[in-house]
Scaffold this motif. Structure first.
Motif, PDB file in Angstrom:
ATOM      1  N   GLY A   3       0.802  -1.213   0.000  1.00 44.10           N
ATOM      2  CA  GLY A   3       0.000   0.000   0.000  1.00 44.10           C
ATOM      3  C   GLY A   3       0.833   1.260   0.000  1.00 44.10           C
ATOM      4  N   ARG A   4       2.158   1.105  -0.080  1.00 41.71           N
ATOM      5  CA  ARG A   4       3.117   2.207  -0.115  1.00 41.71           C
ATOM      6  C   ARG A   4       3.004   3.078   1.132  1.00 41.71           C
ATOM      7  NH1 ARG A   4       3.700   7.278  -4.229  1.00 41.71           N
ATOM      8  NH2 ARG A   4       5.936   7.632  -3.995  1.00 41.71           N
ATOM      9  N   PHE A   5       3.005   2.417   2.275  1.00 42.87           N
ATOM     10  CA  PHE A   5       3.131   3.161   3.521  1.00 42.87           C
ATOM     11  C   PHE A   5       3.865   2.288   4.523  1.00 42.87           C
ATOM     12  CE2 PHE A   5      -1.167   1.386   3.367  1.00 42.87           C
ATOM     13  CZ  PHE A   5      -1.308   0.723   4.566  1.00 42.87           C
ATOM     14  N   GLY A   6       4.125   2.833   5.700  1.00 44.52           N
ATOM     15  CA  GLY A   6       4.937   2.122   6.656  1.00 44.52           C
ATOM     16  C   GLY A   6       6.412   2.379   6.424  1.00 44.52           C
ATOM     17  N   ALA A   7       7.252   1.399   6.796  1.00 42.70           N
ATOM     18  CA  ALA A   7       8.702   1.595   6.791  1.00 42.70           C
ATOM     19  C   ALA A   7       9.272   1.895   5.413  1.00 42.70           C
ATOM     20  CB  ALA A   7       9.389   0.365   7.386  1.00 42.70           C
TER      21      ALA A   7
END
Length: 340
Positions: free
Chosen positions: A113-117
């Motif tokens: 989802g292209r988020f986080g680390a």
């Protein structure tokens, strides 16, 4: 470097001295209610909620909380500045004390989802997200990150990321003192396999002052947590607080100077009975509450039976809050009564 504009109340700054980490599938509102019974002072976090879930899902289910949980911070995930701003505006009306952006979760689902680390590789985008979120609320906007990802240099890479956050106006930075390896390690392994580097967080905090920097990762005792305060502005515990929640009963005295007695297991259990009765009347299932309470009796005689009652019996048809009282009785009976 320009110092951030420190928004929010001094009470929030105080509560950040000790916080309970956001943990997916764990720190839901039932868990936070339990933790608030144990510590009145600490900052609590929601589990991560994506901006897409807020915009397109059941917003009440995702964002509602009991006012007794305050101070509570909402952790959001996302990478679309416009969507994050819109979600922040919605969350603002729910009254969270702080809005935090997740730039530390290493799971495949989060990466897709292209988020986080994975966003640590895109500091300019994260800075744009932070600016958009700050424009949608007057509540503090913060970021939680790792010291780096994959082959990033933990010195130059983390400095570059942190500088971008400061320029965007974050109010505080929470740093998990491990790298995240996005290829080759599972999310579970990413919590234990990459080596801890507390010194790197200490250097970052000294460099970014007066921006508050808080440390997370591998801190499993209150003694170790207290030691971190010589080098950082505050400490965040995750799994240790979840699996042995009664350690939180000492936090207000040890970290905030409270003079009231530590809460007892018996008082917590009876308060959770009253809470669970209300929640069951509103449609909740008892096992969705008791699953967060399994570690309350850790180290006590009868703890195994306590866990069994709270985990197995709570899932049986017709289970109600009598489960909690039977579990409490299992650890209150004299040792001879428990033998055999």
């Amino acid at each position: 470097m320009n110092a951030p504009d420190q928004r929010g109340f001094s009470a929030l700054a105080r509560s950040r001295r000790f916080s309970v980490a956001p943990m997916m599938d764990w720190t839901d509102r039932h868990c936070r209610f339990l933790h608030r019974l144990l510590t009145r002072e600490s900052l609590l976090f929601t589990e991560m909620v994506t901006s897409a879930a807020i915009m397109h899902g059941d917003v009440v289910r995702h964002l509602r909380f009991d006012p007794v949980e305050q101070p509570v911070a909402l952790q959001m995930g996302g990478s679309d500045p416009a969507e994050l701003a819109a979600a922040t505006a919605i969350a603002h009306d729910y009254g969270y004390a702080e809005i935090n952006l997740n730039v530390g979760c290493p799971s495949d689902r989060v990466q897709s989802g292209r988020f986080g680390a994975c966003l640590m590789a895109e500091p300019a985008l994260v800075a744009e997200c932070v600016r958009a979120m700050r424009g949608a609320t007057d509540r503090p906007v913060t970021v939680k990150c790792r010291i780096g990802i994959d082959d990033q240099d933990v010195e130059t890479g983390l400095d570059r990321f942190a500088d971008a956050m400061v320029e965007a106006g974050i109010d505080a930075l929470y740093v998990h003192a491990r790298k995240a390896w996005l290829q080759g390690l599972s999310p579970k392994e990413n919590r234990t396999v990459p080596p801890l580097d507390y010194d790197r967080v200490y250097r970052l905090r000294a460099r970014l002052a007066p921006l508050p920097v808080f440390i997370n990762g591998g801190i499993d005792t209150l003694e170790l947590a207290e030691a971190q305060l010589a080098h950082t502005d505050g400490v965040m515990l995750g799994r240790a607080a979840y699996h042995n929640p009664m350690l939180l009963a000492q936090v207000d005295r040890r970290f905030f100077g409270a003079t009231t007695p530590d809460v007892t297991l018996e008082s917590v259990m009876h308060a959770m009975v009253a809470y669970a009765d209300r929640e069951i009347a509103a449609g909740a299932r008892i096992n969705n509450i008791t699953r967060h309470m399994l570690g309350l009796a850790a180290g006590l005689p009868g703890a195994r039976q306590f866990r069994q009652i709270m985990s197995v019996d709570a899932c049986k048809p017709g289970a109600d809050t009598s489960v909690l009282l039977r579990a409490l009785d299992a650890v209150q009976r004299p040792p001879l009564a428990q033998a055999g």
